[in-house]
Design a protein around this motif. Structure first.
Motif, PDB file in Angstrom:
ATOM      1  N   GLY A  82      -0.114  -5.811   0.431  1.00 41.55           N
ATOM      2  CA  GLY A  82      -0.640  -6.834  -0.579  1.00 41.55           C
ATOM      3  C   GLY A  82      -1.440  -7.423   0.592  1.00 41.55           C
ATOM      4  O   GLY A  82      -3.074  -7.733   0.511  1.00 41.55           O
ATOM      5  N   VAL A  83      -1.359  -7.447   2.585  1.00 41.47           N
ATOM      6  CA  VAL A  83      -2.986  -7.567   3.242  1.00 41.47           C
ATOM      7  C   VAL A  83      -3.617  -6.196   2.828  1.00 41.47           C
ATOM      8  O   VAL A  83      -4.953  -7.466   3.520  1.00 41.47           O
ATOM      9  N   LEU A  84      -3.117  -5.535   2.920  1.00 43.72           N
ATOM     10  CA  LEU A  84      -4.723  -4.597   2.390  1.00 43.72           C
ATOM     11  C   LEU A  84      -5.669  -4.986   1.440  1.00 43.72           C
ATOM     12  O   LEU A  84      -6.582  -5.093   1.139  1.00 43.72           O
ATOM     13  N   LEU A  85      -4.961  -5.211   0.186  1.00 47.22           N
ATOM     14  CA  LEU A  85      -5.673  -5.970  -0.877  1.00 47.22           C
ATOM     15  C   LEU A  85      -6.322  -7.269  -0.699  1.00 47.22           C
ATOM     16  O   LEU A  85      -7.935  -7.527  -0.714  1.00 47.22           O
ATOM     17  N   GLN A  86      -5.701  -8.164  -0.157  1.00 44.25           N
ATOM     18  CA  GLN A  86      -6.059  -9.456   0.312  1.00 44.25           C
ATOM     19  C   GLN A  86      -7.774  -9.103   0.952  1.00 44.25           C
ATOM     20  O   GLN A  86      -8.753  -9.772   1.434  1.00 44.25           O
ATOM     21  N   HIS A  87      -7.049  -8.162   2.031  1.00 44.11           N
ATOM     22  CA  HIS A  87      -8.323  -8.695   3.085  1.00 44.11           C
ATOM     23  C   HIS A  87      -9.598  -8.106   2.379  1.00 44.11           C
ATOM     24  O   HIS A  87     -11.090  -9.026   2.784  1.00 44.11           O
ATOM     25  N   TYR A  88      -9.487  -7.182   1.798  1.00 46.06           N
ATOM     26  CA  TYR A  88     -10.980  -6.991   0.399  1.00 46.06           C
ATOM     27  C   TYR A  88     -11.218  -8.332  -1.140  1.00 46.06           C
ATOM     28  O   TYR A  88     -11.677  -7.489  -1.431  1.00 46.06           O
ATOM     29  N   GLY A  89     -10.476  -8.798  -0.403  1.00 43.62           N
ATOM     30  CA  GLY A  89     -10.869 -10.322  -1.762  1.00 43.62           C
ATOM     31  C   GLY A  89      -9.866  -9.921  -3.036  1.00 43.62           C
ATOM     32  O   GLY A  89     -10.083 -11.044  -3.751  1.00 43.62           O
ATOM     33  N   LEU A  90      -9.236  -9.080  -3.054  1.00 46.35           N
ATOM     34  CA  LEU A  90      -8.068  -9.421  -3.959  1.00 46.35           C
ATOM     35  C   LEU A  90      -6.942  -9.758  -3.258  1.00 46.35           C
ATOM     36  O   LEU A  90      -5.725  -9.534  -3.098  1.00 46.35           O
ATOM     37  N   ARG A  91      -7.092 -11.233  -3.865  1.00 49.36           N
ATOM     38  CA  ARG A  91      -6.124 -12.122  -3.563  1.00 49.36           C
ATOM     39  C   ARG A  91      -5.034 -12.400  -4.176  1.00 49.36           C
ATOM     40  O   ARG A  91      -4.244 -13.621  -3.682  1.00 49.36           O
ATOM     41  N   GLU A  92      -5.061 -12.464  -5.365  1.00 50.91           N
ATOM     42  CA  GLU A  92      -4.815 -13.194  -6.670  1.00 50.91           C
ATOM     43  C   GLU A  92      -3.233 -12.175  -6.675  1.00 50.91           C
ATOM     44  O   GLU A  92      -3.282 -11.191  -7.448  1.00 50.91           O
ATOM     45  N   THR A  93      -2.493 -12.104  -6.321  1.00 51.73           N
ATOM     46  CA  THR A  93      -0.409 -11.434  -5.668  1.00 51.73           C
ATOM     47  C   THR A  93      -0.304 -11.563  -7.534  1.00 51.73           C
ATOM     48  O   THR A  93       0.332 -10.235  -7.224  1.00 51.73           O
ATOM     49  N   ARG A  94      -0.043 -12.390  -8.139  1.00 51.73           N
ATOM     50  CA  ARG A  94       0.288 -11.864  -9.536  1.00 51.73           C
ATOM     51  C   ARG A  94      -0.489 -10.762 -10.208  1.00 51.73           C
ATOM     52  O   ARG A  94       0.581 -10.219 -11.020  1.00 51.73           O
ATOM     53  N   PHE A  95      -1.320 -10.449  -9.799  1.00 56.97           N
ATOM     54  CA  PHE A  95      -2.071  -8.667 -10.384  1.00 56.97           C
ATOM     55  C   PHE A  95      -1.674  -7.769  -9.417  1.00 56.97           C
ATOM     56  O   PHE A  95      -1.909  -6.689 -10.267  1.00 56.97           O
ATOM     57  N   TYR A  96      -0.954  -7.869  -8.364  1.00 56.60           N
ATOM     58  CA  TYR A  96      -0.440  -6.552  -7.789  1.00 56.60           C
ATOM     59  C   TYR A  96       0.366  -5.716  -7.976  1.00 56.60           C
ATOM     60  O   TYR A  96      -0.455  -4.832  -7.979  1.00 56.60           O
ATOM     61  N   THR A  97       0.992  -6.080  -9.074  1.00 62.67           N
ATOM     62  CA  THR A  97       2.020  -5.427  -9.790  1.00 62.67           C
ATOM     63  C   THR A  97       1.320  -4.761 -11.177  1.00 62.67           C
ATOM     64  O   THR A  97       1.933  -3.608 -11.201  1.00 62.67           O
ATOM     65  N   VAL A  98       0.230  -4.800 -11.624  1.00 66.46           N
ATOM     66  CA  VAL A  98      -0.016  -3.799 -12.142  1.00 66.46           C
ATOM     67  C   VAL A  98      -1.244  -3.212 -11.741  1.00 66.46           C
ATOM     68  O   VAL A  98      -1.555  -2.166 -12.650  1.00 66.46           O
ATOM     69  N   LEU A  99      -1.757  -3.050 -10.911  1.00 66.14           N
ATOM     70  CA  LEU A  99      -2.144  -1.911 -10.326  1.00 66.14           C
ATOM     71  C   LEU A  99      -1.275  -1.321  -9.694  1.00 66.14           C
ATOM     72  O   LEU A  99      -1.458  -0.107  -9.777  1.00 66.14           O
ATOM     73  N   PHE A 100      -0.040  -1.731  -9.907  1.00 71.07           N
ATOM     74  CA  PHE A 100       1.289  -0.836  -9.617  1.00 71.07           C
ATOM     75  C   PHE A 100       1.030   0.135 -10.375  1.00 71.07           C
ATOM     76  O   PHE A 100       1.780   1.587 -10.708  1.00 71.07           O
ATOM     77  N   GLY A 101       1.501  -0.635 -11.803  1.00 74.11           N
ATOM     78  CA  GLY A 101       1.425   0.091 -12.491  1.00 74.11           C
ATOM     79  C   GLY A 101       0.513   1.526 -13.203  1.00 74.11           C
ATOM     80  O   GLY A 101       1.046   1.966 -13.872  1.00 74.11           O
ATOM     81  N   ILE A 102      -0.790   1.010 -13.000  1.00 77.12           N
ATOM     82  CA  ILE A 102      -1.397   1.746 -12.899  1.00 77.12           C
ATOM     83  C   ILE A 102      -1.112   2.648 -13.045  1.00 77.12           C
ATOM     84  O   ILE A 102      -1.892   4.083 -13.255  1.00 77.12           O
TER      85      ILE A 102
END
Length: 388
Positions: A329-349
């Protein structure tokens, strides 16, 4: 002309089938493992009972298959924005069942030796469409539907298109991170919930769409795919409490207050590993190269130094070292992807690549429906001679 992935797999399949037949014929009656009662009641932890292998897939082929059917676009667009993105992803993948090649072939009475070929086509189609589905969900939920994902660029790779469709443009660093992210999350042995759920449902000859949707539903649980979201939320709460004081004392005190309140340290410990998660180390290497001065990464680094000792002293954690969720999450939010509810979707892909590859192999090798034997607690009491 080089062979396609499907042709390469087909060429290797007969020899692999014969190898497994020989292995089972000669060694099928040999005992590999002993099972304890704790393993029976502990989620089959550590029982050697699955076969799990991987194949690689080609971004070029995915790009050619990436267009979404209109009914899937309409379904996603009609979802209420407060429906969790993982639920929307599961719905969209389930809806792709309408165009399932395997289900249609099965209904025609196709020879079971050919099942894998249709499962292959379905799996490739699903993976190809996941970035566009995910991006549409992202824009609807977090951008109020004000924009739609840009079209897939057919001459670009899978991850470039994912990042671009999410709306982050040609950000080379973020694309590099996502290539790492997808690689690290694609597969993690077959016994984890999302992998095993996909395999289990697939063993019934359910379609790849329905099988993957079941895996996604397992991934959506707080103890599985939501862990990286919870880890980042915990880190942000810690940062809000201690501010810029990243001293050993401030962080150690916060860790003890968390543990003493009966909570766990999100991102630490692992159900299988007993060392620092190598995926965590891969992400740390990326962070040290690209964002060494990020305040949240500095906090993560301090935790990497201090948390294992605190957890060891606490004495209730078998593995006091960080896992992949401590960093993601820390890496994703650094680049502006701050919506934590979306993180598991990336995991799913990412996870779809590993689990669907295995579903193809399951059908190619003719693996049977999974059906372990079950007993009541009274029966298990009798088996182990307990006096209760």
């Amino acid at each position: 002309m080089p062979k396609t992935l499907k042709e390469t797999f087909a060429a290797k399949l007969p020899a692999e089938v014969e190898r497994i037949k020989k292995l089972r014929k000669v060694h099928g009656s040999k005992i590999v493992d002993e099972v304890t009662l704790d393993q029976v009641y502990g989620g089959a932890r550590g029982i050697k009972s699955l076969v799990w292998e991987q194949v690689r897939m080609l971004s070029e082929d995915w790009a050619a298959r990436s267009d979404l059917p209109g009914y899937v676009v309409e379904l996603v667009d009609r979802c209420p924005p407060d429906l969790h993105p993982m639920a929307q992803l599961s719905l969209a993948v389930t809806a792709l069942e309408r165009d399932c090649a395997f289900a249609k072939a099965y209904a025609r009475g196709t020879n079971k030796k050919e099942y894998w070929e249709y499962v292959f086509e379905d799996s490739m189609n699903i993976i190809a469409k996941l970035p566009t589905i995910a991006a549409r969900i992202y824009h609807n939920v977090f951008r109020e539907g004000r924009s739609v994902p840009v079209a897939v660029q057919k001459d670009k790779d899978f991850t470039f298109n994912l990042v671009n469709q999410l709306g982050f443009g040609n950000n080379e660093e973020f694309t590099e991170l996502m290539r790492l992210y997808i690689t690290l999350h694609a597969d993690h042995e077959g016994g984890n919930v999302s992998a095993h759920a996909t395999h289990l449902v697939g063993s019934t000859l359910s379609s790849p769409m329905l099988s993957l949707a079941s895996g996604f539903n397992g991934l959506a649980g707080p103890l599985h795919g939501l862990a990286n979201q919870e880890s980042l939320n915990w880190l942000q709460k810690m940062k809000a409490t201690i501010g810029d004081d990243l001293s050993d004392k401030a962080i150690t005190d916060y860790l003890w207050s968390t543990l003493n309140s009966g909570q766990v340290l999100p991102g630490y410990g692992h159900s299988v590993l007993r060392q620092t998660d190598p995926r965590y180390l891969a992400q740390r290497t990326f962070a040290l190269r690209h964002l060494p001065n990020d305040p949240m990464f500095k906090l993560v680094s301090q935790l990497y130094k201090l948390a294992p000792e605190v957890l060891t002293q606490h004495g209730k954690t078998k593995n006091p070292y960080p896992n992949i969720d401590a960093h993601s999450g820390v890496l994703l939010q650094h680049y502006g992807l701050r919506e934590t509810r979306f993180y598991t979707v990336l995991f799913g892909i990412s996870r779809a690549m590993g689990v669907l590859a295995q579903v193809i192999i399951d059908r190619a090798l003719g693996f049977p429906i999974e059906r372990p034997k079950s007993y009541s607690t009274d029966a298990w009491v009798g088996f182990v001679g307990a006096k209760l």
